[in-house]
Design a protein around this motif. Structure first.
Motif, mmCIF file in Angstrom:
data_model
loop_
_atom_site.group_PDB
_atom_site.id
_atom_site.type_symbol
_atom_site.label_atom_id
_atom_site.label_comp_id
_atom_site.label_asym_id
_atom_site.label_seq_id
_atom_site.Cartn_x
_atom_site.Cartn_y
_atom_site.Cartn_z
ATOM 1 N N GLY A 35 -0.834 40.689 47.293
ATOM 2 C CA GLY A 35 -1.588 41.841 47.813
ATOM 3 C C GLY A 35 -2.569 42.281 46.747
ATOM 4 O O GLY A 35 -2.964 41.467 45.900
ATOM 5 N N VAL A 40 2.760 46.172 44.574
ATOM 6 C CA VAL A 40 3.999 45.595 44.041
ATOM 7 C C VAL A 40 4.094 44.103 44.377
ATOM 8 O O VAL A 40 4.684 43.330 43.629
ATOM 9 C CB VAL A 40 5.232 46.380 44.547
ATOM 10 N N GLY A 69 -5.454 40.173 50.842
ATOM 11 C CA GLY A 69 -5.554 41.404 51.638
ATOM 12 C C GLY A 69 -4.215 41.946 52.086
ATOM 13 O O GLY A 69 -4.158 43.027 52.660
ATOM 14 N N THR A 196 1.605 51.206 52.482
ATOM 15 C CA THR A 196 3.025 50.877 52.607
ATOM 16 C C THR A 196 3.348 49.993 51.413
ATOM 17 O O THR A 196 2.812 48.892 51.288
ATOM 18 C CB THR A 196 3.292 50.151 53.939
ATOM 19 N N VAL A 197 4.209 50.511 50.542
ATOM 20 C CA VAL A 197 4.343 49.873 49.227
ATOM 21 C C VAL A 197 5.667 50.264 48.569
ATOM 22 O O VAL A 197 6.233 51.325 48.875
ATOM 23 C CB VAL A 197 3.111 50.296 48.365
#
Ligand code: GLU
Length: 327
Positions: A35, A40, A69, A196-197
């Protein structure tokens, strides 16, 4: 030519036997799609690669990571064979396998699961000056919902639908990459962003530690989402652990979450998948130390949230180590 002495022959045979059969023929290169560099996935992909590369003489595998992405991009790249492995949210894995959302009517039958990783939380940060304290305050605001290809874009859209906001009419939705959003918040060019991580991560550290005061906005009033979809669960952003000391919240923040998963394609060599799973699982204590988001992983919880069938190579390791029974 001189005849080789028997002991040289014996050594050659022993050396050849020590290398797994698949690695003898050639060096195998694998790439893991991750990502943004401040998320993360990127350091976790790096952690997996590091473990594999440490044994590259033995395994003949050279692993590298690519910043991408996000989840949707990674799943697509894995099924087309552009990448051997990808990291993806459990909800995205479910949708791809069942032909939903970004894959509506096109189930991705080549997709295979390998293991799961850390929990990921739908994180909404907003500037104090925007006055956004709750989801309903997003109306009329400039909000980054994420680039197409990211996992979180779908979570933001699900949340808008659940609370009855139309992302096309009720908010000014941006499609920035996660790595770009913190600076945009600090510059006052957007009011809020979804990501969202896993926690802690560099993007949220960056967003919360600038001059502009920034807060986490709770994701509440979305029980319908949890009831409707099997992959969402209640979660909290552990602010009380002191991960983001400059955020204005001092208490843990309620939200919803999913699980991070490691995926591949059925076309990837079973010996390669087996070797990676074996390496990570047999050194799980070391693996946990490679990123704080990995700290709570166990061999058991590393199989949560997998929808696509296990890759044959992963299945072989789980059966061999007694983690699953031989069907
Ligand atoms: N969940 C994000 C996505 O799927 C990536 C999070 C990360 O990079 O840690 O795009």
């Amino acid at each position: 030519m001189r005849k080789a002495t028997p002991w040289i022959l014996a050594m050659v045979i022993i050396a050849a036997l020590a290398v797994p059969a698949f690695a003898k023929a050639k060096k195998i290169f694998v790439t893991i799609g991750t990502g943004g560099v401040t998320g993360v996935y990127y350091p976790v992909g790096g952690a997996i690669s590091k473990m594999i590369n440490a044994k590259r003489k033995e395994y003949g595998i050279r692993s590298s990571v690519e910043s991408t992405g996000g989840s949707v991009y990674n799943i697509n790249a894995v099924v087309t064979g552009d990448l051997e492995f990808g990291i993806a949210q459990s909800d995205r894995q479910y949708q791809a396998w069942h032909g939903k959302a970004d894959w509506e009517g096109e189930p991705q039958k080549k997709l295979r699961s390998v293991f799961s990783l850390h929990p990921e939380i739908v994180t909404l940060v907003a500037t104090e000056e925007s006055g956004i304290q709750a989801l309903s305050d997003l109306k009329g605001k400039r909000v980054n919902i994420g680039n197409p290809g990211s996992g979180h874009r779908g979570n933001a859209l699900d949340i808008f639908t659940t609370i009855g906001l139309d992302p096309e009419k009720d908010v000014h939705a941006e499609a920035l990459k996660a790595a770009e959003a913190p600076k945009m918040v600090q510059d006052g060019r957007i009011d809020a962003f979804f990501y969202t991580v896993g926690h802690p991560n560099g993007a949220i550290q960056e967003a919360t530690s600038g001059k502009r005061k920034v807060r986490f906005v709770p994701i509440t009033g979305v029980d319908a989402l949890i009831e409707k979809y099997p992959y969402y669960a209640k979660a909290v952003i552990p602010v009380e652990d002191g991960l983001y000391p400059m955020a204005t919240n001092k208490k843990n923040v309620e939200s919803v979450g999913v699980v991070t998963t490691f995926v591949t394609s059925e076309d990837v060599d079973a010996d390669v998948v087996y070797t990676i799973v074996k390496e990570v699982f047999s050194q799980i204590e070391e693996f946990r130390k490679l990123h704080p988001a990995l700290a709570h992983l166990t061999k058991e919880n590393m199989r949560n949230g997998l929808t696509a069938p296990l890759h044959d190579g992963a299945k072989r390791y789980y059966i061999e180590s007694g983690l699953i029974s031989n069907p």
